[in-house]
Design an enzyme around this catalytic site. Sequence first.
Site, PDB file in Angstrom:
ATOM      1  N   LYS A 278       0.841  -1.197   0.000  1.00  0.00           N
ATOM      2  CA  LYS A 278       0.000   0.000   0.000  1.00  0.00           C
ATOM      3  C   LYS A 278       0.878   1.250   0.000  1.00  0.00           C
ATOM      4  O   LYS A 278       1.941   1.248   0.633  1.00  0.00           O
ATOM      5  CB  LYS A 278      -0.865   0.039   1.269  1.00  0.00           C
ATOM      6  N   ASP A 289      -6.998  -3.229  11.079  1.00  0.00           N
ATOM      7  CA  ASP A 289      -7.527  -4.267  10.201  1.00  0.00           C
ATOM      8  C   ASP A 289      -7.924  -5.517  11.000  1.00  0.00           C
ATOM      9  O   ASP A 289      -8.285  -6.533  10.422  1.00  0.00           O
ATOM     10  CB  ASP A 289      -6.493  -4.610   9.119  1.00  0.00           C
ATOM     11  N   ARG A 357     -10.148 -11.837   2.549  1.00  0.00           N
ATOM     12  CA  ARG A 357     -11.030 -12.885   2.019  1.00  0.00           C
ATOM     13  C   ARG A 357     -10.358 -14.244   2.040  1.00  0.00           C
ATOM     14  O   ARG A 357     -11.020 -15.274   2.109  1.00  0.00           O
ATOM     15  CB  ARG A 357     -11.492 -12.485   0.609  1.00  0.00           C
TER      16      ARG A 357
HETATM   17  N1  BES Z   1      -7.810  -4.024   4.923  1.00  0.00           N
HETATM   18  C1  BES Z   1      -8.096  -3.637   3.594  1.00  0.00           C
HETATM   19  C2  BES Z   1      -9.435  -2.919   3.444  1.00  0.00           C
HETATM   20  C3  BES Z   1      -9.569  -1.575   4.124  1.00  0.00           C
HETATM   21  C4  BES Z   1      -9.337  -0.405   3.410  1.00  0.00           C
HETATM   22  C5  BES Z   1      -9.986  -1.492   5.439  1.00  0.00           C
HETATM   23  C6  BES Z   1      -9.497   0.819   4.035  1.00  0.00           C
HETATM   24  C7  BES Z   1     -10.140  -0.255   6.055  1.00  0.00           C
HETATM   25  C8  BES Z   1      -9.906   0.889   5.364  1.00  0.00           C
HETATM   26  C9  BES Z   1      -8.128  -4.848   2.678  1.00  0.00           C
HETATM   27  O1  BES Z   1      -7.327  -5.912   3.043  1.00  0.00           O
HETATM   28  C10 BES Z   1      -7.622  -4.382   1.356  1.00  0.00           C
HETATM   29  O2  BES Z   1      -6.507  -4.010   1.279  1.00  0.00           O
HETATM   30  N2  BES Z   1      -8.502  -4.391   0.371  1.00  0.00           N
HETATM   31  C11 BES Z   1      -8.170  -3.909  -0.919  1.00  0.00           C
HETATM   32  C12 BES Z   1      -8.778  -4.871  -1.917  1.00  0.00           C
HETATM   33  C13 BES Z   1      -8.292  -4.680  -3.317  1.00  0.00           C
HETATM   34  C14 BES Z   1      -6.851  -5.062  -3.439  1.00  0.00           C
HETATM   35  C15 BES Z   1      -9.139  -5.541  -4.215  1.00  0.00           C
HETATM   36  C16 BES Z   1      -8.759  -2.504  -1.074  1.00  0.00           C
HETATM   37  O3  BES Z   1      -9.830  -2.255  -0.545  1.00  0.00           O
HETATM   38  O4  BES Z   1      -8.092  -1.677  -1.690  1.00  0.00           O
HETATM   39 ZN    ZN Z   2      -6.893  -6.057   5.099  1.00  0.00          ZN
HETATM   40 ZN    ZN Z   3      -5.310  -5.754   2.315  1.00  0.00          ZN
END
Ligand code: BES
Ligand code: ZN
Ligand code: ZN
Length: 504
Positions: A278, A289, A357
């Site tokens: 990220k 998380d 997931r």
């Molecule tokens: N933990 C994140 C989701 C998240 C984002 C929680 C912002 C709280 C605030 C999750 O594991 C993630 O990174 N999801 C990605 C999915 C994508 C790669 C399809 C996302 O939401 O960008």
């Molecule tokens: Zn996550």
């Molecule tokens: Zn993630």
Amino acid sequence: MDFDIHSGELANQKVDAIIILHFQDQPPKEGEEFEKLNAATSGLLREHIREEEFESKLLQTLVLHSPRGLEAKHLVIVGAGQESDYTHSVARQVAAKGAQTAAELGVKTIAIQVYPAPAQETARMLVEGVLLGTYQFNKYKTIDKEKLAKRQLLKITLVSSAPAKIEELRRGAAYGESVATAIMNARDLVNEPPSKIKPSSLAMAAKEVAQLSANISAVVLDKDKLQKEGYRALLAVAAGSSEEPYLIHLCYKPKNARRRVAFVGKGVTFDSGGLGIKPWGAMLSMKADMAGAATVLGIFQALAELEALGQPIDQEVHGVIVASENMISGCAMKPDDIIETKNGKTIEILHTDAEGRLILADALTFTLLQNPQYIIDFATLTGAAIGALGPNYSAYMGNDQPLIKLVGEACQQTGELGWELPLPEIYQKYLKSDVADLQNINKNNFVPGAIYGGLFLQEFVNETPWVHIDIAGPGYENEGDNPVYPKGGTGYGILLGLKLLELL
Ligand code: BES
Ligand code: ZN
Ligand code: ZN
């Protein structure tokens, strides 16, 4: 914080601040308590409300200092909106706002009006509101410690004009204190820095909760056991971390359980994104998380405390937490990898940041082995859920309309905001991978992210009625403008989960 229940009049309370609510209705519907307080102050209340054009909109406040005729140093009037909209969750918010306002004045003792009197539930809401509204996470502040301590209430008196109901009020207040304590502990877990709360910390927290009740057990599967039993999706996500993953199973079995309900929580104690790392701004707050896991732990703490109070919840409850970090090293899971989950389905990894997931797939398979009648999972799963509904609403979706409806009802009744998303069959095709059974993301940006997450999880629950609650938004508050939810960890989902146990 100490609680006290008095029957009598607000005006006579020897406290630092008196809190009273005021409805917006025109002409004003002012109850007996208001009249008495107004009389004791020779009309001061009504005078200020008129002069300052106080409209009593929901959560508006008006503070009178050194009000004549009262021993209290301050009188806090909290707007309660229209009386016809006054629900339990509004009562909680009003109490939170009143207590917050008083705490900011630096007072130590407050008296608050129980309205509508006399109801056990109202007492519960007031206590929850006061505790949740004045929660602070100051553990790591060293400089302003004294200043911050000044904003700590010490004693709350609930004042009711109906003396016969004192015992009921006491039960309600004790209930509220138990629930609020569980929520505040969940908030602490979320707010702790990521190098303090690791997967093993969640396992320890579960064992501590199990200590609270003879009816709660905690079983922890460590890395060895996970390997032996084939929880490869969880192991794949944890592979890049020096911290070992855990699958944690809590079980509450009271004597006369009505149904078997399972709560599942995502417990990623830090989500760097993995090799698909990220950017820094998105990585901030990724200590949160594990908010889903904190919610499940909070529900169990409440189960234990309510049982100890003699007000037990009569459901068999399972709590399944998957705890891991999502980090980077030479051992980390790679894009293009294919992993085999516990239930045999294979997943092509297109993005290492869609890790929730994966671990939840294994968690849901484990949960099915416990044979629950209902499954509810809490997970900070997708940023797309925030994109769809903003920061304050959860996105919930599932495979069973009656259960989905109950979640909506629980949202209504608790004031925890949520909105349903569909899981359309016509989008299931997006889950298909060229080389494995499923792919963990779809590269096309027209595919809706929050729904994709739900469709993916659905592959792992078979026919069991299940609802997935994506709490990426409300699990961690950035604005902090709801008086019940502070900045940082919110404990969102605990009220919702407890309400569902009532409704099921
Ligand atoms: N933990 C994140 C989701 C998240 C984002 C929680 C912002 C709280 C605030 C999750 O594991 C993630 O990174 N999801 C990605 C999915 C994508 C790669 C399809 C996302 O939401 O960008
Ligand atoms: Zn996550
Ligand atoms: Zn993630």
